[in-house]
Structures are given as C-alpha cells and as structure tokens.
Design a protein around this motif. Structure first.
Motif, PDB file in Angstrom:
ATOM      1  N   ASN A  89      47.706 -58.861  10.435  1.00 49.17           N
ATOM      2  CA  ASN A  89      48.621 -57.538  10.128  1.00 49.17           C
ATOM      3  C   ASN A  89      49.535 -58.659   9.038  1.00 49.17           C
ATOM      4  O   ASN A  89      49.850 -57.804   7.774  1.00 49.17           O
ATOM      5  N   LEU A  90      49.856 -59.761   9.319  1.00 47.66           N
ATOM      6  CA  LEU A  90      50.523 -60.621   8.078  1.00 47.66           C
ATOM      7  C   LEU A  90      50.084 -60.833   6.974  1.00 47.66           C
ATOM      8  O   LEU A  90      50.245 -60.598   5.685  1.00 47.66           O
ATOM      9  N   GLU A  91      48.575 -61.105   7.145  1.00 49.75           N
ATOM     10  CA  GLU A  91      47.660 -61.186   5.766  1.00 49.75           C
ATOM     11  C   GLU A  91      47.655 -59.845   5.017  1.00 49.75           C
ATOM     12  O   GLU A  91      47.761 -60.093   3.806  1.00 49.75           O
ATOM     13  N   ALA A  92      47.536 -58.941   5.553  1.00 51.47           N
ATOM     14  CA  ALA A  92      47.466 -57.589   4.967  1.00 51.47           C
ATOM     15  C   ALA A  92      48.704 -57.120   4.457  1.00 51.47           C
ATOM     16  O   ALA A  92      48.957 -56.892   3.184  1.00 51.47           O
ATOM     17  N   ASP A  93      49.985 -57.511   5.297  1.00 50.78           N
ATOM     18  CA  ASP A  93      51.199 -57.036   4.426  1.00 50.78           C
ATOM     19  C   ASP A  93      51.773 -57.947   3.553  1.00 50.78           C
ATOM     20  O   ASP A  93      52.537 -57.556   2.272  1.00 50.78           O
ATOM     21  N   LEU A  94      51.389 -59.299   3.722  1.00 52.75           N
ATOM     22  CA  LEU A  94      51.955 -60.675   2.721  1.00 52.75           C
ATOM     23  C   LEU A  94      51.275 -60.755   1.539  1.00 52.75           C
ATOM     24  O   LEU A  94      51.840 -61.353   0.497  1.00 52.75           O
ATOM     25  N   ASP A  95      49.959 -60.536   1.751  1.00 47.20           N
ATOM     26  CA  ASP A  95      48.909 -60.668   0.584  1.00 47.20           C
ATOM     27  C   ASP A  95      48.936 -62.326   0.202  1.00 47.20           C
ATOM     28  O   ASP A  95      49.053 -62.490  -0.819  1.00 47.20           O
ATOM     29  N   CYS A  96      49.089 -63.026   1.098  1.00 48.95           N
ATOM     30  CA  CYS A  96      49.293 -64.501   0.973  1.00 48.95           C
ATOM     31  C   CYS A  96      48.331 -65.195   2.271  1.00 48.95           C
ATOM     32  O   CYS A  96      48.162 -64.416   3.081  1.00 48.95           O
ATOM     33  N   MET A  97      48.180 -66.416   1.864  1.00 47.01           N
ATOM     34  CA  MET A  97      47.363 -67.222   3.170  1.00 47.01           C
ATOM     35  C   MET A  97      48.365 -67.217   4.270  1.00 47.01           C
ATOM     36  O   MET A  97      49.603 -67.681   4.063  1.00 47.01           O
ATOM     37  N   VAL A  98      47.941 -66.800   5.325  1.00 48.82           N
ATOM     38  CA  VAL A  98      48.890 -67.382   6.548  1.00 48.82           C
ATOM     39  C   VAL A  98      48.435 -68.401   7.481  1.00 48.82           C
ATOM     40  O   VAL A  98      47.243 -68.426   7.735  1.00 48.82           O
ATOM     41  N   ILE A  99      49.325 -69.314   7.677  1.00 48.76           N
ATOM     42  CA  ILE A  99      49.039 -70.522   8.362  1.00 48.76           C
ATOM     43  C   ILE A  99      50.148 -70.507   9.573  1.00 48.76           C
ATOM     44  O   ILE A  99      51.242 -70.435   9.089  1.00 48.76           O
TER      45      ILE A  99
END
Length: 420
Positions: A89-99
């Motif tokens: 969900n975070l990848e989709a909403d932030l359009d950033c690499m999530v770590i």
C-alpha cells in the motif's frame, strides 16, 4: 565515492513512549547512515496503535509524499517492521522505495558478516523476512534496478527472483549447512569445557565498546599472543563470536567471549538465526555488560540488552557492569562501584580494576588448601596442574605435596589427600 541517497524517516509514537521513541528515531538515522542513506526529513505521528493498512494515517502518508518530492528523496524509511500489505500500500501511494527498520538491519548484517557461519545466519534471516513479502519487494526492486535489500548485490538479485517454493528449499539447505557449523562450534565448546576454565562473556548494545575492551584486556594480560578482534566505531562491527584465553598474573586463567551487539527492535528472524552464536553467552559463568555510559540513552540501552538476553534464554547468570567511555564524563576514572567499574577501554584506563572484579566473581568458590598425592596417582597432580592455581610443588617421601587454590568441589573430591 558514491553519493549518499536521500530518505525521509517515518515513525509512529505509541501513546506515552516519548523518550524511547526519540532515541529509536535517532537510531534509525544512524542505521540509515550505516547503509549510506542520509535522512533529509522526518515525519512522526502519535497513535494508539499503528494503522494496519498503511502504518501511518492516510493524511500523514500524503504529507510524507509531499516532503519526499520537496527534498528529492528516493527512499522512505519506516521505524518498525512493516507487514507485506503495508509495504504494498505504501509503495503504491508514495511512489517511492519503501524500506523498514528490519530491512535496514538485515542489510547492515549482510555487509558486515565475514565468517561462513555469520553469512549463513544472515542469509537465512533475509530469506525468512522476504518470504511473505515477495510481491511488495518485487515492486520495490523495479525502482532500484533489481538489487536485493538496499544494495545491488549480485547474490541478492537471484534470491529475490526465486519463487516461494524455491526460497523455502534454499532456507532448508542453508539451515542444514548452518547446523553442521553449529555442531563444530559445540565440539569446540565441549573441548574448552574439559579444560574447566571459568568463562566470561561480553554483552551489550551495539557500539558500546565490547571489542575494544576485549583487545585492551588481551593487550594488558596476553601481549605475546595478541590476536586482536575487529573493532570500529560503527554499528554492528562484530557479528562473529570470538573466544580468547586470558592468563592473569596469579596464574589463574579465564575464557573471554566477544559477542554480537544488540539494538532496539532487533528483528526476531536475526535473533533466531544468531541463537547458536549466542549460546556461548548462555553457558558463561559471568556476563560483563558493557555500557556506553556517555550516551544519554544508556539506561534504555541496558534495558534492551537485558530484554534481548531474556529472549534468547539467558538468565540466572551473574552480571558485572563495565561502564565504558567514562572518560567523556566529568568524573575521575577508574572508579570501582559495587556492581561494576567506570572505565575507558580505548584509553586503557580501568582494565586492571575490571579484571580484578572479574577474578573476584569468577573465582569466588576457590579455596586454599594443601594436599599430598601418592606417587601412583600422578593423574591427580596433572588434574590440579590443569585446573587449579598451583602455588608450590614439593616431592616428599609419601608423595607430591601441592599448595594450591582450587574449586571447593575439587578440594572435596580429593579430601582424603588433604593435609590438616
């Protein structure tokens, strides 16, 4: 030199955990720096519990996205372990690499692991972490050119392309290899136990100075066989367990073990993977808890270390505290207190005082006695030469007279030869 990548740091404070939360966020920035990632902004939120779908509220997620765009950050770092759905969900909403924090720690461990045992332990932990997260991680990989974790390491590329079944198979194969190495370690440990030397294990938070302290003790007491352990001012410099034998001035010897440091929210996969390494700690006669007393959060670090030790089943072992980096405080050192010693391992101040405290605790059950061993029982003389501090040996008519310090249990075992 590669430019540091930029990241926004995100954390959720659960109700009243103000101080521990601030320390945890500071530590996240340090973990990031260890992976060549620079925190350029921070977003925090106080909640009763983390948001199950996005970790943070949706409004906060938009705030993070705007800040990342403004700071030109390509990564968003989260201060807890995220679930597979939260990553997606975070990848989709932030359009950033999530770590998340776990991925950061795993990556540091992967880079620091030098021995085959440590490498296997880290690889198993990484695979176990990745298994339920394959979908979210794959999307993240697309943005970073196919690497695993945080760096584009070749071994990792193939790892993350494996499907679930093949990852499970790989975990099984690696676990068997690790079991073989653990069996070898157990044989070595049994051989050491045969020598009946008391053992002390250095434990503590990462970067508290355990390896520096071990090297300082070796330098003072064993200058001839100084095989130094790796020390550096960085998180998780030591992942391997090192054991050294130290002979004290009165001919008493002990085994000293250096171990991997702890950190808050240490991933359970890693604790599980490193359990075999930490068995050295569980079998020690004394724990030397090394504390960086110059750190304002040192009490919290002590609590985390003690909690982690309990988690791996280490209990009922006496603890001596080595309050390290005390040269940075306004106090005169060395200073011996009831529970430990204030010292500076780097400056080599307080090493002898600490060793005296170790000796006092490890040899508490030693007694002075005198025995006459008949000549036909030469094996008993050999036994005491190996396991006791023999002060004097005299060859008399009825046998070998030994004046010594030994364990009370050994004195009782051979009481028929005691000289009254």
């Amino acid at each position: 030199m590669e430019a540091m990548r930029k990241a926004i740091l995100v954390g959720v404070r659960i109700d009243d955990e103000v101080e521990s939360f601030e320390h945890s966020m500071e530590e996240l920035a340090n973990l990031a720096a260890a992976c060549d990632i620079k925190g350029v902004g921070q977003v925090t939120q106080t909640l009763e519990r983390v948001n199950p779908s996005h970790y943070i509220g949706k409004g906060k997620a938009m705030e993070v996205k705007e800040l990342a765009a403004a700071e030109e950050a390509e990564i968003v770092l989260f201060n807890d372990e995220l679930s597979p759905s939260q990553i997606r969900n975070l990848e989709a909403d932030l359009d950033c690499m999530v770590i998340d924090r776990t991925m950061l720690i795993l990556d540091i461990f992967a880079e620091r692991a030098k021995t085959r045992e440590a490498q296997l332990q880290v690889e198993i932990a990484e695979l176990q972490y990745q298994l339920p997260r394959l979908v979210g991680l794959r999307e993240s990989l697309g943005r970073q050119g196919g690497g695993a974790g945080l760096k584009n390491r070749g071994a990792g590329e193939t790892k993350l392309e494996l499907d679930r079944r093949r990852i499970e198979e790989k975990i099984t194969v690696l676990s068997k290899q690790l079991e073989e190495l653990v069996a070898q370690r157990q044989v070595q440990r049994k051989q050491r136990h045969k020598q009946a030397l008391p053992s002390a294990a250095l434990v503590g938070y990462t970067n508290a100075g355990k390896s520096t302290l071990m090297n300082a003790m070796m330098e003072v007491f064993e200058p001839a066989k100084i095989k130094q352990v790796f020390e550096k001012d960085m998180l998780f410099a030591t992942l391997e367990t090192s054991v050294r034998s130290i002979t004290l001035p009165d001919n008493k010897s002990l085994l000293l073990t250096d171990t991997v440091g702890f950190v808050s929210k240490l991933p359970h996969h890693l604790v599980k993977a490193f359990r075999s390494t930490l068995e050295e700690v569980a079998e020690a006669d004394l724990l030397i808890h090394v504390v960086d007393c110059s750190n304002p959060h040192y009490k919290e670090m002590m609590e985390i270390t003690e909690r982690t030790l309990a988690e791996i089943g280490v209990k009922d072992i006496p603890i001596l505290y080595a309050y390290n980096k005390a040269d940075r405080l306004e106090m005169s050192i060395p200073k011996v207190v009831e529970e430990g010693v204030y010292l500076s391992a780097r400056q080599r101040i307080g090493i002898k005082e600490l060793t005296a405290s170790i000796r006092e605790r490890l040899y508490r059950d030693y007694v002075s006695c005198e025995l006459i061993i008949p000549y036909q029982h030469g094996e008993i003389v050999s036994y005491f030469n190996e396991r006791a501090n023999v002060l004097e040996t005299v060859y008399e008519e009825e046998g070998t007279r030994l004046v010594l310090e030994c364990r009370a249990s050994d004195r009782d075992k051979y009481k028929e030869y005691l000289v009254n």
